[in-house]
Design a protein around this motif. Sequence first.
Motif, PDB file in Angstrom:
ATOM      1  N   GLY C  74       1.105  -1.202  -0.287  1.00 29.39           N
ATOM      2  CA  GLY C  74       0.176  -0.381  -0.260  1.00 29.39           C
ATOM      3  C   GLY C  74       0.757   1.605  -0.031  1.00 29.39           C
ATOM      4  N   VAL C  98      -2.620   6.578   0.428  1.00 31.24           N
ATOM      5  CA  VAL C  98      -2.186   5.372   1.195  1.00 31.24           C
ATOM      6  C   VAL C  98      -0.329   6.236   2.217  1.00 31.24           C
ATOM      7  CG1 VAL C  98      -4.245   3.813   0.368  1.00 31.24           C
ATOM      8  CG2 VAL C  98      -2.016   4.726  -0.511  1.00 31.24           C
ATOM      9  N   SER C 160      -9.196  -2.062   0.942  1.00 34.24           N
ATOM     10  CA  SER C 160      -9.340  -2.288   2.314  1.00 34.24           C
ATOM     11  C   SER C 160     -10.117  -0.945   3.575  1.00 34.24           C
ATOM     12  CB  SER C 160      -7.800  -1.895   2.208  1.00 34.24           C
ATOM     13  OG  SER C 160      -7.172  -0.803   2.856  1.00 34.24           O
ATOM     14  N   ALA C 163      -9.135   2.889   3.197  1.00 32.11           N
ATOM     15  CA  ALA C 163      -9.090   2.849   2.112  1.00 32.11           C
ATOM     16  C   ALA C 163     -10.602   4.452   2.264  1.00 32.11           C
ATOM     17  CB  ALA C 163      -9.758   1.718   1.338  1.00 32.11           C
ATOM     18  N   ARG C 164     -10.005   5.161   1.525  1.00 35.74           N
ATOM     19  CA  ARG C 164     -11.625   5.804   1.742  1.00 35.74           C
ATOM     20  C   ARG C 164     -13.081   5.464   1.873  1.00 35.74           C
ATOM     21  NH1 ARG C 164     -12.791  10.456  -1.955  1.00 35.74           N
ATOM     22  NH2 ARG C 164     -12.121   8.692  -3.888  1.00 35.74           N
ATOM     23  N   GLN C 251      -9.628  12.233  -0.801  1.00 34.16           N
ATOM     24  CA  GLN C 251      -7.992  11.027  -1.580  1.00 34.16           C
ATOM     25  C   GLN C 251      -7.174  11.573  -2.918  1.00 34.16           C
ATOM     26  OE1 GLN C 251      -8.517   7.513  -1.305  1.00 34.16           O
ATOM     27  NE2 GLN C 251      -8.769   7.150  -3.701  1.00 34.16           N
TER      28      GLN C 251
END
Lengths: 499, 156, 325
Positions: C74, C98, C160, C163-164, C251
């Motif tokens: 990541g 990330v 994941s 994640a956003r 993001q």
Amino acid sequence: MDIFAGLAHGFSVALMPSNLLWCLVGCFLGTIVGILPGLGPAATIAMLLPMTYSMSPTSGIIMLTGIYYGAKYGGSTTSILLNMPGESSSVVTCIDGYQMARKGRAGAALGIAAIASFIAGSFGIIALSVMAPPIAVFALSFSSPEYFALMALGLALVVLLAGDSLVKGLIALLVGLWLTSIGTDLFTSQSRFTFGQTSLLSGLDFMIVAIGVFAITEVLSSISDQEETQVLPVPKGFRNLLPNWEELKACRFAFANGSIVGFIIGVLPGAGASIASFISYGIERAFSRHPEKFGTGVPEGVAAPEGANNADTGGALIPLLTLGIPGGGTTAILLSALVLWGVKPGPLMMTESPDVFWGLVASLYIGNVMLLILNLPMVPLFAQILRIPVYILHPLIFGVSVIGAYSVAGRVFDILMLAGFGALGFAMARLKFPVAPLVLGFVLGDAMERALRQSLMMSQGDLSILISRPISAGMLIFAVGVLFLPLLPRFRRLKEAAS
Amino acid sequence: MTKSIFRDGDVIAGALTAALGTYITVTAARWDVMGPEGPGPGFFPVGYGIALIILSLILIFQRFTAARHTEEDRPFDWAGFRRAAITWVAFTASTALMPTLGFYISFGLLTLFLGLFVFEKPVKSALTAGVLSAVGFYLVFDMALDVSLPAGMLGF
Amino acid sequence: MNRRILLTTALAMGAALVAPAAHAQWKPTRPIELVVHSGPGGGNDVMGRALVSAIDEAKLSPVRIQVSNKVGGGGATAASYLSEKKGDPHVIGIFTSVWVTNPLVQQEANVSMRDLTPISLMVLEPALIVVRADSPYKAMAELMDAAKANPGKMKQSGGSPLARDALVRTVLQAKTGGRWAFISFPSGGERISALLGGHVDMMVIEPQEAGELIRSGKIRALAQVTDARLPDFKDIPTLKEAGFDVPNPPQPRGVVGPPGMAPDVLAYYVDLIARANKSAGWQKFLRDGILEENLLGPKETAEFLAKTETQMRGILTESGVKLVR
């Protein structure tokens, strides 16, 4: 537009001289990319993408897709000749393909790989053109419980790959499961078995494991056994370099099996060509009349996985073209290429961009024929590689393996891992542990764990979700059947021994 | 001559995999095995870790019960093992050299070394093989295909 | 926003003009390596390659820029590779959120954005909250009410937990008191398939991924996770307009350099990125990808990242993820 009108229109587009040329260029590049490790189709397409800006979208997609399926054709070459998979989908081909080469049937194995690729590839394309929309709906009905059942079926087939000792086969499988869980857990970001190494956070790459335990191990073993100057026998005469009638006949079922299994698994966004090839190989063996001969160089063992990984292409293009959903890295880059050219891949593409859609589909038919014509004459030529004396060939295999491993992420660390897996494979071979279950466990383990955890999250911990859904239940029953199939004679023998 | 059972390959392998299984199980048990949102990261590893221990013990057990009649008395091929070990060490060493010497030189040296000491070829043929392989790889992968490979101090 | 871009650009131009006077202006002499943390076809790789081809097309760089995929962890692999290249002026990389969140939760990911030299934030990726077209929920409020009425029953597909999409769920759950399952899938394709197949109820998706599926009537957008409505989705309310005043987990994507980048080198890259940002190729990439242009200079980028880190810490703690730093 109905299918035949669409196809007719597609052929009129694909048969334009410029498109024919680009199709040939793509197929040729793809074959080379497949043969040479270090060059994956995804990286190649990404590299060539800027050059296609000036082309028409149809020509561009025809060429780039040619690289995608051409690579799958070429991937088997090094598997068969050097026990070194060129692409992840050709790993299974090593098992019987390399053994055929050892028996002096390298040319035959290459020929069968090409023919199986052609037959199954064509099946995949026909299925794509005839039933893309309904198949896409089927693919969507597949959810985590179904994926779990599919992976369980794959693991059940391990029992068949286990060889002499079931216990050793299962141990190898479990080690494979362990190796695949190294890295970051998707669900929690917990890092598992990373020994504090940043390099292990993303886990081990399948290609590094496979090249290590197949190619590096093979070189070490053959150096240890001191096989003399020429590694493998290469028969003289052109006729002996191509498959004979018996070998082709033995593959009848494998052609069909590879076509169907490869296509169906190809459609699923959560599976992929390597899983397709493993399952097709396992099924081929489960229903074979001489399962014990698998692993010693039977032509079906080449035809089934090679067919499956090419039928996979047609399947994998369905979610891409009808829904705009990529199933893997290579299709993802094809998708971004389409977007760049202003074509909108999705449910409306078939009607809004018929030139691109049907032109591409028609070019697949043409490309598949081109690949057969390109590949068959090269077979005798490639088989000559085996004439290279070992003191040059063995280091050469090392060099090519290193390139393959390094290209995964551009880290020297991965080459050291490659050496580690070479040593592991060598130790396993000396101690008579089969490596195929390890590799299979590695491919399926991760997907299986994921599917199981997803299923249980969906059902809030209720295991019955796995058996209350028809497709999943059916596959699990099949998996149990497969498990008991080879155990029957063992039980019989045990009984006899007892009485 | 009867070998000691503790030097038997299966017993050694079984002991190693049992140890691996124990490591896996102990490590994974520290993570969430069953969390509020479903099975945790430890769920699967604990399962196959325990299975690995059991199977390893079966493997060892099988050897103890069946050792007498299935023992093949072929002596271990130490010479062959030594050749393989030298090859492996050379391969690993050439990898370790890559960040300094670059891929092509390390690879040429590996070819040269294996030709001389493992395949016992005359210096001339080993040297030719080393140089030609390195140059050949350079031509194919660097010049023609532009594949990026570990570069050394010299820039290639 | 526009003023900020103008300001940054002016600043960068200024830096480029002033630089030669202060010290010899730096120019690359070897090919530049652009490190991305995803494999070919991944979001970061696509952005990196688009940037390179925009620069090539506009002939902005005297040397070749080569994308190099340092995949894994990541972003951790790429970040640690960059940190090893301390002082090397010919290596830069593309960062995303990330790179900020990973070091917070993974012991092994020991290179944070603070260790590197942020060059420019380039884009913010917006997101949409979508349901299947035949879903009974026509508005964001209905969806949230249903989630509250059936705690734990509804499902969201995503990536994941860092994640956003997972962060959006956390802030919404905290706001509404509803609870639903977050089911991780490794690839975008699988997430969308799970939604289209009716196996999950909702998804937080990037507009570009969703565009065609919305247009063909397969899925319906209920809200956008943005500060203001996107021009392509004028009819869809933002979360705030829909009645959910929650922080939007950003993001971001931008360009970063190795630690200890010399001021003249930094000025060169800031200028290069500012000019690339204006190029036709890049503007087309932003339009096609439905991305929000958001160019910031090095100082502002560092501030933005620091702010993001604090925000992420809060959201991750809220969602029960253990922080290691």
